[in-house]
Design an enzyme around this catalytic site. Structure first.
Site, mmCIF file in Angstrom:
data_model
loop_
_atom_site.group_PDB
_atom_site.id
_atom_site.type_symbol
_atom_site.label_atom_id
_atom_site.label_comp_id
_atom_site.label_asym_id
_atom_site.label_seq_id
_atom_site.Cartn_x
_atom_site.Cartn_y
_atom_site.Cartn_z
ATOM 1 N N HIS A 1 6.499 4.574 12.561
ATOM 2 C CA HIS A 1 6.571 4.519 11.092
ATOM 3 C C HIS A 1 7.620 5.536 10.654
ATOM 4 C CE1 HIS A 1 4.342 3.964 7.108
ATOM 5 N NE2 HIS A 1 5.251 4.897 6.848
ATOM 6 N N CYS B 1 5.772 9.501 -0.063
ATOM 7 C CA CYS B 1 4.450 10.086 0.142
ATOM 8 C C CYS B 1 4.143 10.993 -1.035
ATOM 9 C CB CYS B 1 4.385 10.880 1.444
ATOM 10 S SG CYS B 1 2.787 11.671 1.700
ATOM 11 N N HIS C 1 10.651 7.072 8.075
ATOM 12 C CA HIS C 1 11.260 7.171 6.759
ATOM 13 C C HIS C 1 12.756 7.433 6.953
ATOM 14 C CE1 HIS C 1 7.539 7.719 4.059
ATOM 15 N NE2 HIS C 1 7.135 7.283 5.238
ATOM 16 N N ASN D 1 10.388 4.421 2.799
ATOM 17 C CA ASN D 1 10.168 3.899 4.139
ATOM 18 C C ASN D 1 11.371 3.106 4.620
ATOM 19 O OD1 ASN D 1 7.201 4.416 4.755
ATOM 20 N ND2 ASN D 1 7.032 3.431 2.758
ATOM 21 N N ARG E 1 0.825 -1.210 0.000
ATOM 22 C CA ARG E 1 0.000 0.000 0.000
ATOM 23 C C ARG E 1 0.857 1.256 0.000
ATOM 24 N NH1 ARG E 1 -0.677 4.690 2.761
ATOM 25 N NH2 ARG E 1 -0.362 3.601 4.740
ATOM 26 N N ASP E 2 1.565 1.509 1.071
ATOM 27 C CA ASP E 2 2.352 2.730 1.186
ATOM 28 C C ASP E 2 3.525 2.728 0.218
ATOM 29 O OD1 ASP E 2 3.013 5.209 2.207
ATOM 30 O OD2 ASP E 2 4.156 4.409 3.881
#
Length: 341
Positions: free
Chosen positions: A229, A262, A231, A271, A30-31
């Site tokens: 989460h 993003c 980065h 990420n 997803r991300d």
């Protein structure tokens, strides 16, 4: 001490004050893929999810039910989710959690109609990013999430709250800790079961992470309901993760191969790579349930389909061994081995 580089595994030296097990919340499908310049075929996405599950990951964020106009890379959610939903029906420890992101009530309806059991909403600690990402103020976004969370809970679904820009914002600069704490409290009050604290542009440092986690505890937010989460923009993601682990956090978001960024914050780079995280955790003697060789092979396989090498340092170090494993992988976890949903 166990393992060693010759085996494709780190030497393990357990350290005091750390959890014995960490749950990795895999966000690559997803991300990771939402930031790709072109759309990845749904069949490839489904196999990606299955390979991640085959590597031992038991939480794999599958997709997002956002309007295709905003994230065209995930416009195939209605096709993808049924193609992997059987993973959640496996018995016992083999079951795979398949959370999905939903932006509003319409997205929730689409997800629940397909049998989703866990959903996530995505908020911001700053006004600038709330406007860029959701075209709303922070207050307006929380008001939009209220019926989403309530309806999800009524349907028996678990709810995760993502909070972006917890450490820094490309428009506003450093984000005050008390502001982040305030929005976290409001998300919990809405009914979120878990909060994921996002360092969206990768500017956090270990001391900042510790300060935020301490302030959240002082505000009555249990560490057990928090995930992190990170980065890796400035190479701090693993150091920040270790700071969170020392504070008691046991859920860490990561993306296979370091995919992602993003689309609404151009300074946000990839990420934290799941392989880099697993290498560190295994070296600390922390159980993840993940087979590093199979995971690395999966990222090599996906990198081949994306037409570029993985940014993960661990993937690059283990790539020759992983490429061999990728070619030898059986079809047992590929879409072709499962009936059409």
């Amino acid at each position: 001490m166990t393992g060693g580089p010759a085996e494709g595994l780190p030497m393990a030296f357990p350290a005091e004050g750390l959890p014995s097990r960490v749950r990795i919340h895999e966000v690559g499908p997803r991300d990771g893929l939402q930031n790709e310049p072109s759309v990845v075929p749904v069949e490839v996405k489904a196999e990606f999810v299955r390979r991640l599950a085959g590597a031992g990951l038991r939480t794999v964020e599958a997709t997002s039910f956002v309007h295709p106009r905003w994230v065209p890379q995930l416009a195939d959610a209605e096709q993808l989710f049924p193609a992997v939903a059987d993973l959640a029906d496996r018995a016992g420890a083999e079951a795979v959690r398949l959370p999905v992101l939903v932006p509003n009530e319409r997205g929730l309806e689409r997800a629940l109609a397909l049998g989703a059991r866990e959903i996530a909403v995505f908020g911001s600690a700053t006004e600038s990013f709330a406007k860029a990402n959701l075209n709303r103020t922070v207050d307006e976004a929380l008001a939009m999430f209220e019926p989403v969370v309530a309806r999800a809970k009524e349907a028996g679904a678990g709810v995760r709250g993502y909070l972006s820009m917890c450490f820094g914002d490309p428009w506003e600069g450093p984000v005050p800790v008390d502001r982040v704490v305030g929005v976290c409290r409001r998300l919990l009050d809405l009914g979120c079961d878990e909060l994921s604290l996002g360092d969206t542009i990768g500017v956090a440092t270990p001391g900042h992470v510790t300060a935020l986690l301490t302030a959240l505890n002082e505000a009555g937010v249990p560490t057990g309901r928090l995930a992190v989460h990170f980065h890796d923009t400035y190479g701090q993601a693993l150091a920040n993760t270790l700071a969170a682990l020392r504070h008691g956090v046991t859920t860490v978001d990561a993306s296979a191969g370091g995919l992602g960024g993003c689309p609404y914050a151009r300074s946000a780079t990839g990420n934290l790579a799941t392989e880099d995280l697993v290498w560190m955790l295994q070296g600390l003697g922390i159980d993840t349930g993940v087979d590093l060789g199979l995971l690395t092979a999966t990222s090599v396989w996906m990198a081949e389909r994306l037409g570029r090498p993985s940014p993960s340092r661990t993937v690059r170090a283990l790539a020759p061994r992983a490429a061999d494993a990728s070619r030898d992988t059986t079809a047992q976890d590929s879409p072709a081995s499962h009936k059409e949903q």
